[in-house]
Design an enzyme around this catalytic site. Structure first.
Site, PDB file in Angstrom:
ATOM      1  N   GLN A 185      32.230  60.119  61.938  1.00 31.12           N
ATOM      2  CA  GLN A 185      30.929  59.815  62.479  1.00 31.12           C
ATOM      3  C   GLN A 185      29.693  60.185  61.852  1.00 31.12           C
ATOM      4  O   GLN A 185      28.597  59.473  62.460  1.00 31.12           O
ATOM      5  CB  GLN A 185      30.946  60.749  63.748  1.00 31.12           C
ATOM      6  CG  GLN A 185      32.295  60.150  64.700  1.00 31.12           C
ATOM      7  CD  GLN A 185      32.191  58.777  65.385  1.00 31.12           C
ATOM      8  OE1 GLN A 185      30.908  58.141  65.516  1.00 31.12           O
ATOM      9  NE2 GLN A 185      33.361  58.348  65.740  1.00 31.12           N
ATOM     10  N   THR A 243      49.885  49.708  46.692  1.00 25.19           N
ATOM     11  CA  THR A 243      48.766  48.558  46.352  1.00 25.19           C
ATOM     12  C   THR A 243      47.524  48.567  47.135  1.00 25.19           C
ATOM     13  O   THR A 243      47.459  48.807  48.492  1.00 25.19           O
ATOM     14  CB  THR A 243      49.380  47.142  46.516  1.00 25.19           C
ATOM     15  OG1 THR A 243      50.684  47.343  45.679  1.00 25.19           O
ATOM     16  CG2 THR A 243      48.486  46.039  45.972  1.00 25.19           C
ATOM     17  N   CYS A 331      39.998  56.731  71.085  1.00 26.99           N
ATOM     18  CA  CYS A 331      41.397  56.894  71.044  1.00 26.99           C
ATOM     19  C   CYS A 331      42.082  57.576  72.078  1.00 26.99           C
ATOM     20  O   CYS A 331      43.126  57.576  72.326  1.00 26.99           O
ATOM     21  CB  CYS A 331      41.571  57.686  69.685  1.00 26.99           C
ATOM     22  SG  CYS A 331      40.763  57.065  68.234  1.00 26.99           S
TER      23      CYS A 331
HETATM   24  N1  PLP Z   1      37.518  61.107  62.837  1.00 27.49           N
HETATM   25  C1  PLP Z   1      36.612  61.062  63.756  1.00 27.49           C
HETATM   26  C2  PLP Z   1      35.542  61.781  64.125  1.00 27.49           C
HETATM   27  C3  PLP Z   1      36.566  59.497  64.338  1.00 27.49           C
HETATM   28  O1  PLP Z   1      35.576  59.494  65.382  1.00 27.49           O
HETATM   29  C4  PLP Z   1      37.475  58.654  63.990  1.00 27.49           C
HETATM   30  C5  PLP Z   1      37.756  57.355  64.770  1.00 27.49           C
HETATM   31  O2  PLP Z   1      37.248  57.288  65.809  1.00 27.49           O
HETATM   32  C6  PLP Z   1      38.556  59.088  63.016  1.00 27.49           C
HETATM   33  C7  PLP Z   1      38.451  60.178  62.649  1.00 27.49           C
HETATM   34  C8  PLP Z   1      39.627  58.151  62.772  1.00 27.49           C
HETATM   35  O3  PLP Z   1      39.304  57.087  61.974  1.00 27.49           O
HETATM   36  P1  PLP Z   1      39.973  55.743  61.646  1.00 27.49           P
HETATM   37  O4  PLP Z   1      39.626  54.787  62.881  1.00 27.49           O
HETATM   38  O5  PLP Z   1      39.628  55.391  60.447  1.00 27.49           O
HETATM   39  O6  PLP Z   1      41.587  56.105  61.580  1.00 27.49           O
END
Ligand code: PLP
Length: 391
Positions: A185, A243, A331
């Site tokens: 972030q 790859t 997420c």
């Molecule tokens: N770490 C943080 C603080 C995030 O906000 C996110 C995504 O929301 C991630 C890790 C994960 O990244 P990615 O979406 O590229 O897997």
């Protein structure tokens, strides 16, 4: 939202993901078709691809003050977090089996920690204060001789709090542990220099900085011999097989270059828009509270409690009006679990459920925010009129 108003599409979820910038897409396009070679091939087409990856590695390295040999491309920020945490735990297990992280990390870190616990490691999740800060004293007290890694995020994805990483990293090193930070972030939103911070490992992701999804990187300081995590070919200096995602990596590089060119302008713009929005919310909507630190926070983040309402209900009303915001992190917003981050900063459960995250970005305008305010005010009044608890 009254029927006569025109619907405007407003995106206020830049912490979840960002649109790919036209310059980034333009840089990527040739590598889908005419320059499609496998970077491991020895003939000219392969070398063109290999050079493009080298160029991107330099672009990403320069945004964080690293050497290009210290940047290892991955499939995502999640993979970088898994590699850092699980990879280091396995690598250092003869020295000790204790890892320290915080209670407000992204799931990529927390679930890696839970996995390690099942495999016989001990993981301490440090609490945070009411602004979301990890207390350096807590880290000092928790470090042990068998602690091999401390992993604390640079900036939180829900409340935007920027952790005192330099100090935490120093304490970890004094205790003989390596230090990892999840900077997914923070990248492109605050100045970052791995040398100044003296970080050992840092996770990055392209899609939060106007690059494509499905590409990230792990910065590994020279001399930190973290073994590879994916096994196979000799890509990424033998440390991350598979790859390469050529187009994604080229896009990540271009996005990093653009972010570096206008970092101060970007920060100022976001801060101004965010503060304008927060001021209006606090003045015009009663019983609202800002979550997280008021001083050390990401420039685009506003996480707000709307008392007496479930934020999901506001979110749906905003969505009908064309406005995209988020409850909790992207997420976890698909689950109905209360946000761990808001619980960890001590919010009452009803305020956790009443919180919404608004994150502004490069394409946000003041008119977007004015429109959002109009819809938001109407939604809050309406929803509170149904609430048993509002005055
Ligand atoms: N770490 C943080 C603080 C995030 O906000 C996110 C995504 O929301 C991630 C890790 C994960 O990244 P990615 O979406 O590229 O897997």
């Amino acid at each position: 939202m009254t029927d006569t108003k025109e619907i405007r599409q407003v995106y206020l979820d830049y912490s979840a993901t960002t649109p790919v910038k036209p310059e980034v897409l333009e840089a990527m396009l040739p590598f889908f078709s005419e320059d499609f070679g496998n970077p491991s091939s020895l003939y000219t087409g392969g070398q063109t691809a290999k050079n493009a990856i080298r160029n991107a590695r330099g672009q990403v390295a320069s945004l964080i003050g690293a050497d290009e040999s210290e940047v290892f491309f991955t499939s995502s920020g999640t993979e970088a977090d898994n590699w850092a945490l699980i990879g280091t735990a396995l690598w250092k297990r003869d020295k000790g089996k204790h890892i320290i992280t915080s209670a407000i990390e992204h799931h990529a870190l927390l679930h890696s920690g839970e996995y390690l616990e099942k495999e016989g490691f001990e993981v301490t999740y440090l609490p945070v204060d009411s602004d979301g800060f990890v207390r350096p004293d807590d880290l000092k007290k928790t470090l042990r001789d068998d602690t091999t890694l401390v992993s604390i995020m640079l900036a939180n994805n829900e409340i935007g709090t920027i952790e005192p990483i330099e100090e935490l990293c120093k304490i970890a090193h004094e205790g003989g542990a390596l230090f990892h930070t999840d900077a997914v972030q923070a990248l492109g939103n605050i100045p970052l220099n791995v040398r100044e911070l003296n970080i050992d490992l840092m996770s990055l992701s392209a899609h939060k900085i106007y690059g494509p999804k499905g590409v990230g990187a792990l910065y590994i300081k020279k001399g930190v011999n973290l073994p590879g995590y994916l096994h196979g070919g000799a890509q990424e200096a033998g440390r991350r097989a598979g790859t390469e995602n050529l187009t994604g990596i080229v896009g990540f590089g271009k996005a990093a270059e653009l972010a570096g060119q206008n970092l101060n302008g970007h920060i100022l713009k976001l801060r101004e828009l965010r503060d304008y929005f927060i001021d209006r919310v606090l003045k015009e909507i009663p019983d609202t509270i800002i979550n997280g630190s008021q001083t050390s926070r990401l420039p685009g983040n506003a996480n707000i409690v709307f008392k007496y309402i479930e934020s999901e209900a506001i979110l749906l009303r905003l969505d009908i009006a064309g406005i995209a915001v988020s409850t909790g992190s992207a997420c976890s917003s698909a689950t109905l679990e209360p946000s761990r981050v808001l619980s960890a900063i001590g919010l009452a459960i009803e305020d956790v459920y009443g919180s919404l995250r608004f994150t502004v970005g490069d394409y946000t305008t003041k008119e977007d925010l004015d429109y959002t305010m109009e819809v938001l005010k109407e939604a809050v009044i309406k929803l509170r009129s149904f609430s048993l608890f509002s005055s």
